[in-house]
Design an enzyme around this catalytic site. Structure first.
Site, PDB file in Angstrom:
ATOM      1  N   PHE B  13      20.707  60.658 -43.785  1.00  0.00           N
ATOM      2  CA  PHE B  13      22.633  61.244 -43.714  1.00  0.00           C
ATOM      3  C   PHE B  13      23.611  60.717 -42.561  1.00  0.00           C
ATOM      4  O   PHE B  13      22.790  60.096 -42.137  1.00  0.00           O
ATOM      5  CB  PHE B  13      22.179  63.016 -43.185  1.00  0.00           C
ATOM      6  N   CYS B  14      24.280  61.473 -42.283  1.00  0.00           N
ATOM      7  CA  CYS B  14      25.113  60.476 -41.334  1.00  0.00           C
ATOM      8  C   CYS B  14      24.986  61.284 -39.551  1.00  0.00           C
ATOM      9  O   CYS B  14      24.323  62.010 -39.719  1.00  0.00           O
ATOM     10  CB  CYS B  14      26.663  61.603 -41.422  1.00  0.00           C
ATOM     11  N   PRO B  15      24.778  59.379 -38.793  1.00  0.00           N
ATOM     12  CA  PRO B  15      25.704  58.280 -39.805  1.00  0.00           C
ATOM     13  C   PRO B  15      25.104  57.320 -39.849  1.00  0.00           C
ATOM     14  O   PRO B  15      24.785  56.269 -39.895  1.00  0.00           O
ATOM     15  CB  PRO B  15      26.415  58.021 -38.406  1.00  0.00           C
TER      16      PRO B  15
END
Lengths: 131, 76
Positions: B13-15
């Site tokens: 997932f981000c980042p």
């Protein structure tokens, strides 16, 4: 005119706040900002070399999600902020003294302990985020 | 012309995908292309913002079977 400087103060032991602080530091540092992170209070112990907490406290359901999903580890993000971007991570000198820690006790990418007076002086004119 | 490097960041997932791209760019030559595979739609929006901000080239950005393909050319 936006400043290119971001100062991040991290004092919480909760997974959500540490994660958000690490996200701001890492993305900021690789996006043209000079990032300075100040670690104090309950956040500092995570950065002792070899420390591996069994259970990181969460504030709510999202913290449990972060633990169960494959989100980047906040410690890895802080390290990437230094290695891939323009970030420095400073342990608070007061917290280091209270915990009886020396720089040699900490993870390798931490700078020398820094006092609040200097940190706040350096933060002048930039964005300041507190977690 | 070297082959396009593929960075498989599916499942994170981000980042995460962005940071993996940046690590790849640091090890690449100017002109090389890198293709990030991401299952995180947020990263598919965020990576082009970063590319634009720092001055690389966004070559392509599309979704196929639930996977986002973001192709970036190192410009400097």
């Amino acid at each position: 005119m936006a400043s290119d400087k971001i100062s991040v103060i991290v004092v919480s032991e909760s997974r959500e706040r540490l994660q958000m602080a690490a996200m701001v530091a890492s993305v900021g540092a690789v996006s043209g900002h000079r990032v300075s992170v100040f670690l104090s209070m309950n956040a500092l112990s995570y950065f002792v070399a070899g420390y591996s907490p069994y259970d990181i406290p969460v504030e709510g359901e999202f913290g449990k999600l972060l633990a169960s999903k494959n989100a980047p580890e906040f410690m890895d993000l802080f390290e990437q902020a230094v290695d891939l971007g323009d970030a420095q991570v400073f342990p608070c000198s007061m917290a280091m003294d209270m915990l009886g820690l020396k720089q040699a006790d900490m993870v390798r990418y931490l700078e020398e302990p820094l006092g609040l007076t200097r940190f706040l002086d350096d933060a002048t004119g930039g964005q300041v985020w507190t977690f | 012309m070297s082959e396009k490097k593929v960075i498989d960041a599916r499942g994170t997932f981000c980042p995460g995908p962005l940071m993996e791209l940046i690590a790849g760019i640091k090890q690449s030559e100017v002109g090389e292309e890198l293709e990030v595979l991401s299952s995180d739609e947020g990263s598919a929006k965020d990576i082009p913002e970063w590319v634009n901000k720092v001055g690389h080239d966004l070559v392509d950005n599309f979704e196929s079977d639930g996977v986002w393909h973001v192709v970036v050319r190192k410009a400097k």
